[in-house]
Each structure stands twice: as structure tokens, then as C-alpha cells.
Design a protein around this motif. Structure first.
Motif, PDB file in Angstrom:
ATOM      1  N   VAL A 115       0.829  -1.105   0.077  1.00 37.20           N
ATOM      2  CA  VAL A 115      -0.031   0.119  -0.153  1.00 37.20           C
ATOM      3  C   VAL A 115       0.977   1.116  -0.078  1.00 37.20           C
ATOM      4  CG1 VAL A 115      -1.830   1.193   1.250  1.00 37.20           C
ATOM      5  CG2 VAL A 115      -1.519  -1.182   1.281  1.00 37.20           C
ATOM      6  N   ALA A 116       0.798   1.978  -1.098  1.00 40.26           N
ATOM      7  CA  ALA A 116       1.849   3.244  -1.115  1.00 40.26           C
ATOM      8  C   ALA A 116       0.983   4.467  -1.412  1.00 40.26           C
ATOM      9  CB  ALA A 116       2.485   3.027  -2.273  1.00 40.26           C
ATOM     10  N   GLY A 117       1.446   5.623  -0.808  1.00 37.16           N
ATOM     11  CA  GLY A 117       0.810   6.853  -1.214  1.00 37.16           C
ATOM     12  C   GLY A 117       2.039   7.857  -2.064  1.00 37.16           C
ATOM     13  N   GLY A 118       1.920   8.311  -3.153  1.00 34.51           N
ATOM     14  CA  GLY A 118       2.740   9.224  -3.953  1.00 34.51           C
ATOM     15  C   GLY A 118       4.083   8.547  -4.015  1.00 34.51           C
ATOM     16  N   ILE A 119       5.275   9.316  -3.441  1.00 39.38           N
ATOM     17  CA  ILE A 119       6.404   8.833  -3.758  1.00 39.38           C
ATOM     18  C   ILE A 119       6.668   7.692  -2.680  1.00 39.38           C
ATOM     19  CG2 ILE A 119       7.185  10.351  -2.029  1.00 39.38           C
ATOM     20  CD1 ILE A 119       9.100   9.796  -5.343  1.00 39.38           C
ATOM     21  N   GLY A 120       5.773   7.317  -1.781  1.00 39.73           N
ATOM     22  CA  GLY A 120       6.268   6.269  -0.804  1.00 39.73           C
ATOM     23  C   GLY A 120       6.334   5.036  -1.559  1.00 39.73           C
ATOM     24  N   VAL A 121       6.022   4.873  -2.915  1.00 44.00           N
ATOM     25  CA  VAL A 121       5.879   3.725  -3.764  1.00 44.00           C
ATOM     26  C   VAL A 121       7.462   3.190  -4.023  1.00 44.00           C
ATOM     27  CG1 VAL A 121       6.332   4.625  -5.905  1.00 44.00           C
ATOM     28  CG2 VAL A 121       4.986   2.569  -5.609  1.00 44.00           C
ATOM     29  N   CYS A 193       3.745   2.566   2.951  1.00 41.38           N
ATOM     30  CA  CYS A 193       4.538   3.327   2.768  1.00 41.38           C
ATOM     31  C   CYS A 193       3.886   4.741   2.232  1.00 41.38           C
ATOM     32  CB  CYS A 193       6.244   3.349   2.104  1.00 41.38           C
ATOM     33  SG  CYS A 193       7.209   4.889   2.342  1.00 41.38           S
ATOM     34  N   GLY A 194       3.697   5.692   3.122  1.00 43.55           N
ATOM     35  CA  GLY A 194       2.967   6.885   2.429  1.00 43.55           C
ATOM     36  C   GLY A 194       2.668   8.146   3.739  1.00 43.55           C
ATOM     37  N   PRO A 195       1.855   8.816   3.238  1.00 48.33           N
ATOM     38  CA  PRO A 195       1.386   9.927   4.432  1.00 48.33           C
ATOM     39  C   PRO A 195       1.026   9.256   5.688  1.00 48.33           C
ATOM     40  CG  PRO A 195      -0.113   9.824   2.719  1.00 48.33           C
ATOM     41  CD  PRO A 195       1.124   8.899   2.255  1.00 48.33           C
ATOM     42  N   ALA A 196       1.097  10.366   6.838  1.00 47.12           N
ATOM     43  CA  ALA A 196       0.936   9.773   7.895  1.00 47.12           C
ATOM     44  C   ALA A 196      -0.761   9.218   8.153  1.00 47.12           C
ATOM     45  CB  ALA A 196       0.862  11.006   9.056  1.00 47.12           C
ATOM     46  N   PRO A 197      -1.750   9.610   7.505  1.00 53.10           N
ATOM     47  CA  PRO A 197      -3.045   9.052   7.764  1.00 53.10           C
ATOM     48  C   PRO A 197      -3.140   7.673   7.245  1.00 53.10           C
ATOM     49  CG  PRO A 197      -3.249  11.329   6.995  1.00 53.10           C
ATOM     50  CD  PRO A 197      -1.763  11.010   7.153  1.00 53.10           C
ATOM     51  N   MET A 218       8.450   4.777   6.765  1.00 52.54           N
ATOM     52  CA  MET A 218       8.109   6.230   7.160  1.00 52.54           C
ATOM     53  C   MET A 218       8.758   7.175   6.421  1.00 52.54           C
ATOM     54  SD  MET A 218       7.245   5.678  11.165  1.00 52.54           S
ATOM     55  CE  MET A 218       6.159   7.221  11.322  1.00 52.54           C
ATOM     56  N   PHE A 219       8.146   8.319   5.753  1.00 48.87           N
ATOM     57  CA  PHE A 219       8.832   9.515   5.225  1.00 48.87           C
ATOM     58  C   PHE A 219       9.436  10.284   6.280  1.00 48.87           C
ATOM     59  CE2 PHE A 219       5.232   9.953   1.965  1.00 48.87           C
ATOM     60  CZ  PHE A 219       5.694   8.917   1.241  1.00 48.87           C
ATOM     61  N   THR A 220       8.446  10.593   7.195  1.00 49.91           N
ATOM     62  CA  THR A 220       8.866  11.615   8.257  1.00 49.91           C
ATOM     63  C   THR A 220       8.861  10.909   9.658  1.00 49.91           C
ATOM     64  OG1 THR A 220       7.544  13.265   6.981  1.00 49.91           O
ATOM     65  CG2 THR A 220       8.117  14.020   9.320  1.00 49.91           C
ATOM     66  N   PRO A 221       9.890  11.421  10.473  1.00 45.62           N
ATOM     67  CA  PRO A 221       9.987  10.960  11.820  1.00 45.62           C
ATOM     68  C   PRO A 221       9.045  11.232  12.690  1.00 45.62           C
ATOM     69  CG  PRO A 221      11.887  12.159  11.227  1.00 45.62           C
ATOM     70  CD  PRO A 221      11.189  11.968   9.963  1.00 45.62           C
ATOM     71  N   PRO A 222       8.639  10.851  13.709  1.00 43.06           N
ATOM     72  CA  PRO A 222       7.699  11.351  14.634  1.00 43.06           C
ATOM     73  C   PRO A 222       8.400  12.268  15.384  1.00 43.06           C
ATOM     74  CG  PRO A 222       7.699   8.814  14.863  1.00 43.06           C
ATOM     75  CD  PRO A 222       8.833   9.219  13.938  1.00 43.06           C
ATOM     76  N   LYS A 223       7.677  13.300  16.037  1.00 44.08           N
ATOM     77  CA  LYS A 223       8.410  14.390  16.839  1.00 44.08           C
ATOM     78  C   LYS A 223       8.794  13.825  18.093  1.00 44.08           C
ATOM     79  CE  LYS A 223       5.739  18.286  15.115  1.00 44.08           C
ATOM     80  NZ  LYS A 223       4.808  19.326  15.747  1.00 44.08           N
ATOM     81  N   VAL A 224      10.395  14.183  18.459  1.00 42.97           N
ATOM     82  CA  VAL A 224      10.981  13.468  19.562  1.00 42.97           C
ATOM     83  C   VAL A 224      10.980  14.604  20.606  1.00 42.97           C
ATOM     84  CG1 VAL A 224      13.286  12.557  20.252  1.00 42.97           C
ATOM     85  CG2 VAL A 224      12.352  12.250  17.987  1.00 42.97           C
ATOM     86  N   GLY A 270      14.371   7.864  14.584  1.00 42.55           N
ATOM     87  CA  GLY A 270      14.232   6.551  14.733  1.00 42.55           C
ATOM     88  C   GLY A 270      13.531   5.750  13.731  1.00 42.55           C
ATOM     89  N   ILE A 271      13.680   6.266  12.304  1.00 43.66           N
ATOM     90  CA  ILE A 271      12.983   5.632  11.346  1.00 43.66           C
ATOM     91  C   ILE A 271      13.808   4.965  10.157  1.00 43.66           C
ATOM     92  CG2 ILE A 271      10.839   6.701  11.750  1.00 43.66           C
ATOM     93  CD1 ILE A 271      11.385   8.419   9.001  1.00 43.66           C
ATOM     94  N   CYS A 272      15.201   5.629  10.180  1.00 50.42           N
ATOM     95  CA  CYS A 272      15.928   5.352   8.972  1.00 50.42           C
ATOM     96  C   CYS A 272      17.105   4.042   9.280  1.00 50.42           C
ATOM     97  CB  CYS A 272      16.496   6.624   8.473  1.00 50.42           C
ATOM     98  SG  CYS A 272      18.038   7.216   9.254  1.00 50.42           S
ATOM     99  N   GLY A 273      17.511   4.016  10.555  1.00 52.31           N
ATOM    100  CA  GLY A 273      18.546   3.233  10.906  1.00 52.31           C
ATOM    101  C   GLY A 273      19.992   3.387  10.884  1.00 52.31           C
ATOM    102  N   ALA A 274      20.205   4.901  10.269  1.00 51.82           N
ATOM    103  CA  ALA A 274      21.718   5.329   9.925  1.00 51.82           C
ATOM    104  C   ALA A 274      22.526   5.137  11.375  1.00 51.82           C
ATOM    105  CB  ALA A 274      21.470   6.702   9.529  1.00 51.82           C
ATOM    106  N   CYS A 275      22.038   5.431  12.344  1.00 56.02           N
ATOM    107  CA  CYS A 275      22.612   5.394  13.482  1.00 56.02           C
ATOM    108  C   CYS A 275      22.624   4.134  14.438  1.00 56.02           C
ATOM    109  CB  CYS A 275      22.352   6.745  14.263  1.00 56.02           C
ATOM    110  SG  CYS A 275      20.547   6.599  14.940  1.00 56.02           S
TER     111      CYS A 275
END
Length: 316
Positions: A115-121, A193-197, A218-224, A270-275
Motif C-alpha cells: 500500500v503506497a501513497g505518492g513517492i512512498g512507492v 509507505c505513505g503519508p501519516a493518515p 515512514m517518510f517523516t520521523p515522529p516528533k521527538v 528513529g525511522i531510518c537506521g543510519a545511527c
């Protein structure tokens, strides 16, 4: 001692303006050697200079091993990475990227529903190309967009075969995610992958599913929170033999920075794993959306991590 960061030197071989504020970048080895391997739907961190690091999904399939292809939508309210790529990156320019990590393991027996929204594909394009190359058709993609979706040229056989359902939200309502995934509750893999809703609807729909049968990008990380709610604890870095106290106002990542330890950070949420970093004493507090339960036994995403005890030991 800084953490050793493995990087891959590439050059930009192609930049394609796809319209709708989206560009596609092809990165290759300067001598046309094979690039480090990756799984379908894996990510790379793109190092843009001045400490700017951003994470993008690879669109091409693993068998296409002489290039990395990413698609980047300009986020006008973003943190600057997409604008830099759109405005400053040209053909022939060298770019350093991380080794690919993560990815999606398709279910070989059951059906895979994406299930994808826009660029989330983007991560699902890689998986679909991987499956198509192997003659596998046990998947379905449900893809919403405003108007005709960009990147559809990368999965034309799948679209023509009827394995992709397109939803133009300028002409029709958003699909009901629970109905899409409901038919696969008993078996198969579901990924979103897509927008928050859309992500919220997906999470609610698969909340009771086993962890190994659901996947969220996730595109955008939750607010920390700006301030940690954890009492002060001792931080020891076993490789560099550095010791410090982590306080709520500074946090773990701020403490590592103060110690002069270089940890690659991309999303900061906390959504990408780089660290991701190995830990040997804790127990740590995990707040990421990346690591599996098994990986959490010895790794920590430090940008959102903390310690539940009095001492945390990291292999840095």
C-alpha cells in the motif's frame, strides 16, 4: 575515536526531472564496477556535505548491480536535503553514500500486498521489479496519487498485468486500507509507505498481525521530545574508553556529540537506521521503528535511544 563509517564513492550518471517536484538520480561507480549488493527495497544514506545526510529507498532491483537509483520529491517544508539534491546536484558530481541496509523480504509462498501513497512507492518498485524478474506474480500494489503517478515507467509490466491498482485521488476517494489488507489477514506479507493518515490506518488494520508479516516505511520521523524523561545514567564507550553522564536536557545523541563521537544521523527520529550502534550493557530503551526484536538484543538506534538502567555501554 570516531565510529568507522563505511561509505561508497559514486558519481551521478543521470538526473531526470519527472515533474511534480520529483527528480530521479542514478548513481554509479566511477569505473563502472559493481556496487555493494542490496536487498529489494533497501535504503542508502546520501551524504550531501556540511554534515547533511538523508536516507532514500533504492528503486532499482538488486540484480541491477551497477547503479543505485533513487527518486526524490522536493519537500518545500522539509529539512533541506531534497532541495539540495534538486538545486545543487548535477550529472558528473561525486556523491558519497552508505552501504545499503534494510529492505523487504517478500513472502515466497503467500501473497504480498503493498500500500503506497505518492513517492512512498519507491521501496515497493524495487521489490516488484525483483519479483517480476523472477517470474513471480504473488503480489498486489495499491498506489494512491494526485493525478497520474510518477515512476510508473519503472513497473510497466506489473501495471499491464493488472497487479497494480491506481487511485487518482483528484477523481476518487482514498481507498479503505483495512479493506485492502483484510483479505490477507491469514497469510502473506503486508507493507505500507505513505503519508501519516495512511500509515495510521495501516497500523490499525494490521495491529494484531505477527511482526514478521507486516512492514512499515515512514517518510517523516515522529516528533521527538526535546527533553528525555529518563533519569541521568552513565554512558561508557568501550572502543574509545570514554565515559560521560547522560542527562535529560542533553540526551544520548547530544552526549555522544559532546564526546566528539561521529555517529551518522539522517532522520533524527528513529525511522531510518543510519545511527544503529551495537550495545553490550544496558538495558537500553528502544524508541525506533527500525529494529526487529532480535536486532534489539544487541543494537540500538541512538538518535532516539536511552537507558533503562544506571549504565549503558556502546561499542563506539
Amino acid at each position: 575515536m570516531a565510529k568507522a563509517i563505511k561509505a561508497v564513492s559514486t558519481i551521478v550518471s543521470k538526473v531526470e526531472d519527472l515533474g511534480h517536484d520529483t527528480k530521479r538520480f542514478t548513481l554509479v561507480d566511477q569505473d563502472d564496477w559493481e556496487l555493494p549488493p542490496f536487498r529489494p527495497g533497501a535504503h542508502i544514506d546520501v551524504h550531501l556535505g556540511n554534515g547533511l545526510v538523508r536516507t532514500y529507498s533504492l528503486c532499482n532491483e538488486p540484480d541491477d548491480d551497477r547503479r543505485y537509483v533513487i527518486a526524490v520529491k522536493r519537500e518545500r517544508e522539509g529539512r533541506g536535503g531534497s532541495s539540495f539534491l534538486h538545486d545543487c546536484v548535477e550529472v558528473g558530481q561525486p556523491i558519497s553514500v552508505s552501504l545499503p541496509r534494510g529492505g523487504i523480504v517478500p513472502n515466497p509462498a503467500g501473497t504480498n500486498v503493498f500500500v503506497a501513497g505518492g513517492i512512498g512507492v519507491t521501496p515497493f518498485i524495487s521489490v516488484i521489479r525483483h519479483l517480476e524478474r523472477r517470474g513471480q506474480s504473488n503480489y498486489a500494489l495499491h498506489w494512491t496519487s494526485r493525478g497520474l503517478p510518477i515512476l510508473r515507467d519503472m513497473i510497466v509490466p506489473a501495471i499491464e498485468a493488472g497487479r497494480v491498482r491506481l487511485y487518482d485521488t483528484t477523481k476518487q476517494a482514498q481507498p479503505v486500507v483495512a479493506e485492502i489488507v483484510g483479505d490477507f489477514a491469514g497469510s502473506g506479507l503486508a507493507a505500507c509507505c505513505g503519508p501519516a493518515p495512511m500509515l495510521k490506518a495501516f497500523e490499525d488494520a494490521v495491529s494484531a498481525w505477527p511482526e514478521d508479516r507486516k512492514h512499515i516505511e515512514m517518510f517523516t520521523p515522529p516528533k521527538v521530545p526535546a527533553r528525555s524523561d529518563v533519569p541521568p545514567y552513565e554512558l561508557y564507550l568501550s572502543a574509545s574508553k570514554k565515559l560521560a553522564t547522560v542527562t535529560p536536557d542533553v540526551g544520548l545523541l547530544g552526549t555522544l556529540d559532546a564526546l566528539g563521537v561521529e555517529v551518522p544521523v539522517s532522520c533524527g527520529g528513529g525511522i531510518c537506521g543510519a545511527c544503529r550502534t551495537r550495545w553490550t550493557e544496558g538495558p537500553p530503551i528502544h524508541r525506533d521503528r527500525v529494529l526487529s526484536p532480535a536486532e534489539r538484543q544487541n543494537e540500538l538506534i541512538v538518535c532516539v535511544g536511552d537507558c533503562a538502567g544506571q549504565r549503558l555501554v556502546l561499542d563506539l
